[in-house]
Design a protein around this motif. Structure first.
Motif, mmCIF file in Angstrom:
data_model
loop_
_atom_site.group_PDB
_atom_site.id
_atom_site.type_symbol
_atom_site.label_atom_id
_atom_site.label_comp_id
_atom_site.label_asym_id
_atom_site.label_seq_id
_atom_site.Cartn_x
_atom_site.Cartn_y
_atom_site.Cartn_z
ATOM 1 N N ASP A 57 49.295 -16.824 49.165
ATOM 2 C CA ASP A 57 48.088 -16.021 49.061
ATOM 3 C C ASP A 57 47.103 -16.248 50.200
ATOM 4 O O ASP A 57 46.070 -15.583 50.280
ATOM 5 C CB ASP A 57 47.398 -16.240 47.708
ATOM 6 C CG ASP A 57 47.311 -17.709 47.327
ATOM 7 O OD1 ASP A 57 47.374 -18.568 48.227
ATOM 8 O OD2 ASP A 57 47.190 -18.001 46.130
ATOM 9 N N LYS A 58 47.420 -17.183 51.111
ATOM 10 C CA LYS A 58 46.607 -17.369 52.309
ATOM 11 C C LYS A 58 47.252 -16.734 53.536
ATOM 12 O O LYS A 58 46.773 -16.886 54.653
ATOM 13 C CB LYS A 58 46.387 -18.867 52.554
ATOM 14 C CG LYS A 58 45.560 -19.541 51.469
ATOM 15 C CD LYS A 58 45.366 -21.012 51.761
ATOM 16 C CE LYS A 58 44.544 -21.682 50.657
ATOM 17 N NZ LYS A 58 44.392 -23.137 50.887
ATOM 18 N N LYS A 78 59.191 -26.707 48.377
ATOM 19 C CA LYS A 78 58.998 -26.282 46.997
ATOM 20 C C LYS A 78 57.690 -25.512 46.849
ATOM 21 O O LYS A 78 56.846 -25.524 47.750
ATOM 22 C CB LYS A 78 58.992 -27.512 46.083
ATOM 23 C CG LYS A 78 60.296 -28.302 46.121
ATOM 24 C CD LYS A 78 60.234 -29.503 45.211
ATOM 25 C CE LYS A 78 61.546 -30.283 45.227
ATOM 26 N NZ LYS A 78 61.527 -31.431 44.298
ATOM 27 N N VAL A 79 57.534 -24.861 45.696
ATOM 28 C CA VAL A 79 56.305 -24.121 45.449
ATOM 29 C C VAL A 79 55.142 -25.093 45.277
ATOM 30 O O VAL A 79 55.284 -26.173 44.700
ATOM 31 C CB VAL A 79 56.434 -23.216 44.201
ATOM 32 C CG1 VAL A 79 57.468 -22.146 44.435
ATOM 33 C CG2 VAL A 79 56.763 -24.021 42.947
ATOM 34 N N GLY A 80 53.978 -24.722 45.823
ATOM 35 C CA GLY A 80 52.794 -25.545 45.695
ATOM 36 C C GLY A 80 51.998 -25.180 44.458
ATOM 37 O O GLY A 80 52.198 -24.120 43.856
ATOM 38 N N PRO A 81 51.068 -26.030 44.046
ATOM 39 C CA PRO A 81 50.274 -25.759 42.850
ATOM 40 C C PRO A 81 49.240 -24.654 43.079
ATOM 41 O O PRO A 81 48.715 -24.486 44.169
ATOM 42 C CB PRO A 81 49.589 -27.099 42.570
ATOM 43 C CG PRO A 81 49.560 -27.795 43.885
ATOM 44 C CD PRO A 81 50.770 -27.341 44.628
ATOM 45 N N LYS A 82 48.981 -23.900 42.002
ATOM 46 C CA LYS A 82 47.961 -22.850 41.966
ATOM 47 C C LYS A 82 48.028 -21.959 43.205
ATOM 48 O O LYS A 82 47.059 -21.766 43.937
ATOM 49 C CB LYS A 82 46.562 -23.472 41.839
ATOM 50 C CG LYS A 82 45.521 -22.520 41.238
ATOM 51 C CD LYS A 82 45.905 -22.036 39.865
ATOM 52 C CE LYS A 82 44.873 -21.109 39.262
ATOM 53 N NZ LYS A 82 45.294 -20.581 37.940
ATOM 54 N N THR A 83 49.212 -21.406 43.434
ATOM 55 C CA THR A 83 49.446 -20.554 44.594
ATOM 56 C C THR A 83 50.191 -19.309 44.159
ATOM 57 O O THR A 83 51.095 -19.375 43.321
ATOM 58 C CB THR A 83 50.277 -21.300 45.662
ATOM 59 O OG1 THR A 83 49.614 -22.516 46.007
ATOM 60 C CG2 THR A 83 50.461 -20.463 46.915
ATOM 61 N N THR A 84 49.827 -18.169 44.736
ATOM 62 C CA THR A 84 50.548 -16.918 44.487
ATOM 63 C C THR A 84 51.457 -16.634 45.669
ATOM 64 O O THR A 84 51.023 -16.672 46.829
ATOM 65 C CB THR A 84 49.565 -15.754 44.281
ATOM 66 O OG1 THR A 84 48.763 -16.025 43.132
ATOM 67 C CG2 THR A 84 50.314 -14.446 44.060
ATOM 68 N N TYR A 85 52.710 -16.375 45.373
ATOM 69 C CA TYR A 85 53.705 -16.085 46.407
ATOM 70 C C TYR A 85 54.196 -14.650 46.260
ATOM 71 O O TYR A 85 54.382 -14.157 45.142
ATOM 72 C CB TYR A 85 54.906 -17.029 46.288
ATOM 73 C CG TYR A 85 54.599 -18.468 46.574
ATOM 74 C CD1 TYR A 85 54.692 -18.979 47.862
ATOM 75 C CD2 TYR A 85 54.217 -19.340 45.553
ATOM 76 C CE1 TYR A 85 54.412 -20.319 48.125
ATOM 77 C CE2 TYR A 85 53.933 -20.674 45.806
ATOM 78 C CZ TYR A 85 54.038 -21.153 47.095
ATOM 79 O OH TYR A 85 53.761 -22.473 47.360
ATOM 80 N N ALA A 106 58.771 -9.296 44.819
ATOM 81 C CA ALA A 106 58.472 -10.110 43.637
ATOM 82 C C ALA A 106 57.240 -10.944 43.909
ATOM 83 O O ALA A 106 57.067 -11.472 45.017
ATOM 84 C CB ALA A 106 59.650 -11.015 43.297
ATOM 85 N N THR A 107 56.387 -11.088 42.934
ATOM 86 C CA THR A 107 55.171 -11.885 43.049
ATOM 87 C C THR A 107 55.062 -12.819 41.852
ATOM 88 O O THR A 107 55.303 -12.403 40.715
ATOM 89 C CB THR A 107 53.925 -10.989 43.110
ATOM 90 O OG1 THR A 107 54.040 -10.101 44.225
ATOM 91 C CG2 THR A 107 52.661 -11.825 43.267
ATOM 92 N N PHE A 108 54.735 -14.079 42.116
ATOM 93 C CA PHE A 108 54.539 -15.019 41.016
ATOM 94 C C PHE A 108 53.454 -16.024 41.400
ATOM 95 O O PHE A 108 53.175 -16.245 42.580
ATOM 96 C CB PHE A 108 55.840 -15.744 40.645
ATOM 97 C CG PHE A 108 56.452 -16.536 41.776
ATOM 98 C CD1 PHE A 108 56.080 -17.857 41.992
ATOM 99 C CD2 PHE A 108 57.400 -15.967 42.610
ATOM 100 C CE1 PHE A 108 56.635 -18.587 43.031
ATOM 101 C CE2 PHE A 108 57.963 -16.693 43.661
ATOM 102 C CZ PHE A 108 57.574 -18.008 43.858
ATOM 103 N N THR A 109 52.840 -16.624 40.403
ATOM 104 C CA THR A 109 51.772 -17.615 40.594
ATOM 105 C C THR A 109 52.180 -18.921 39.925
ATOM 106 O O THR A 109 52.690 -18.924 38.811
ATOM 107 C CB THR A 109 50.450 -17.112 39.991
ATOM 108 O OG1 THR A 109 50.088 -15.897 40.632
ATOM 109 C CG2 THR A 109 49.334 -18.134 40.170
ATOM 110 N N THR A 110 51.938 -20.018 40.610
ATOM 111 C CA THR A 110 52.314 -21.335 40.078
ATOM 112 C C THR A 110 51.156 -21.967 39.309
ATOM 113 O O THR A 110 50.002 -21.599 39.469
ATOM 114 C CB THR A 110 52.734 -22.279 41.216
ATOM 115 O OG1 THR A 110 51.668 -22.380 42.156
ATOM 116 C CG2 THR A 110 53.977 -21.761 41.916
#
Length: 375
Positions: A57-58, A78-85, A106-110
């Motif tokens: 998201d940045k 790996k996926v980071g915390p509180k991030t939308t990819y 595809a979009t997901f948030t951790t």
């Protein structure tokens, strides 16, 4: 985690003879509050991937590796915390990738991490340091023993020219966890060092997670060191292995002898107040000193001692090496952060812990290698 599957024609001939269509699946699944600790993967069922772009998201791109047969892609980290990819992928159907083209988004948030583990590194980015300087990484939060190998593997040191070295886990003088990388032998002058920490999404234990990657670099400067001969009351400066000057001073007294071995200059301070309480002597003194070069975290310093009338004649300090103000400035200016100072012929029997400053040279190479968590 489940997989998110989406297929849509966006190219090709669009006719029946264009061949089969690939089905693209993305893991983690499209949705909210995805669990931490997993890589991102993209698969093309019945075809070959032709493009994968992943951004957070940045707007930062996530790198990854495509399988040799083109059937899958996996992120490097790996996926980071509180991030939308957001994951955008394209593929072509058939084993040879000559069928219909399909695409997916595809979009997901951790999830948020209970606590984010950050690090503080030495040297600083772009710094020029001495030939004894280790890479030193101090963690904000505790790192569990069982998590250390994965973290260590995610940290890479690249040097030009190539230099042999190893990571070792250390307990800092503050009590915090630390990992240092030291070369087998002192660095060659001019070495360029790059450090990469691909730590995003790695679990450090006790609720702590890393939320970002780290990159920094530094350069090895002049080959300068000092050797203190305690009975001779002398400090000799060496550059490129040759003596360039000797200074008289006073080391620790028989009651508080100066710690022996090879120390590393950890910091310097032009003006400092010497407080007896910091080294366990209560309120005995509070003295202003100049040109202070710090060795151990527990208080072994090189500094001016204008109050001492026996400089160069008697070893009467509380463990430091005191000099005249003019000579202390010479030493201060000569040594770099990361230069080594060897103390010889002291009566001290105390073993200086590696975490008591940047004391990586207090151990042999064989001893140091045992500190690695990667077996």
């Amino acid at each position: 985690m489940g997989s998110f599957v989406l297929t849509a024609c966006s190219g090709g001939s669009g006719s029946a003879d264009a061949g089969p269509e690939a089905r693209i699946s993305v893991t983690p699944a499209d949705g909210k509050e995805v669990a931490l600790g997993s890589p991102i993967s993209v698969k093309a069922d019945g075809g070959r991937l032709t493009g994968v772009e992943v951004k957070d998201d940045k707007g930062q791109k996530v790198t990854g590796q495509l399988a040799a047969d083109g059937s899958s892609w996996t992120s490097d980290g790996k996926v980071g915390p509180k991030t939308t990819y957001t994951v955008r992928s394209t593929a072509k159907g058939g084993k040879n990738g000559k069928g219909k083209e399909s695409s997916s988004t595809a979009t997901f948030t951790t999830r948020q991490a209970p606590k984010v583990n950050k690090l503080t590194n030495q040297p600083g980015n772009g710094q020029t340091v001495g030939t004894g300087m280790p890479v030193s990484i101090l963690f904000d939060h505790k790192v569990d023993q069982g998590k250390r190998a994965e973290i260590e593997k995610a940290l890479k040191v690249t040097t030009e020219p190539k230099v042999e070295g190893a990571w070792g886990w250390v307990t800092d003088y503050s009590g915090q966890d630390r990992i240092d990388w030291r070369p087998k032998d002192p660095w060659p002058t001019g070495t360029k060092v790059s450090v990469n920490g691909n730590l995003t999404g790695i679990d450090s234990g006790e609720g702590g997670w890393f939320a970002r990657n780290y990159d920094f670099g530094f350069t090895i400067g002049a080959d300068r060191k000092a050797v203190i001969d305690v009975p001779a009351h002398a400090l000799t400066m060496y550059e490129n292995g040759k003596a360039v000057g000797t200074i008289k001073g006073s080391a620790g007294s028989p009651v508080d002898p100066t710690r022996g071995g090879i120390h590393t200059v950890r910091s310097k301070n032009a003006d400092e107040v010497m407080d007896s309480a910091t080294i366990g002597h209560g309120n005995e003194w509070m003295l202003a000193s100049k040109w202070v070069t710090h060795l151990t975290a527990s208080g072994t310093f090189l500094h001016s001692a204008p109050w001492n009338n026996s400089v160069g004649v008697e070893n009467n300090s509380h463990g430091c090496f005191g000099m005249t103000t003019a000579d202390a400035k010479k030493v201060y200016d000569f040594l770099l952060i990361g230069s080594t100072v060897e103390v010889k012929n002291t009566t001290s029997t105390k073993k200086t812990d590696v975490g008591n400053g940047l004391e990586v040279w207090q151990e042999t190479w064989q001893q140091w290698q045992k500190r690695s968590a990667v077996k």
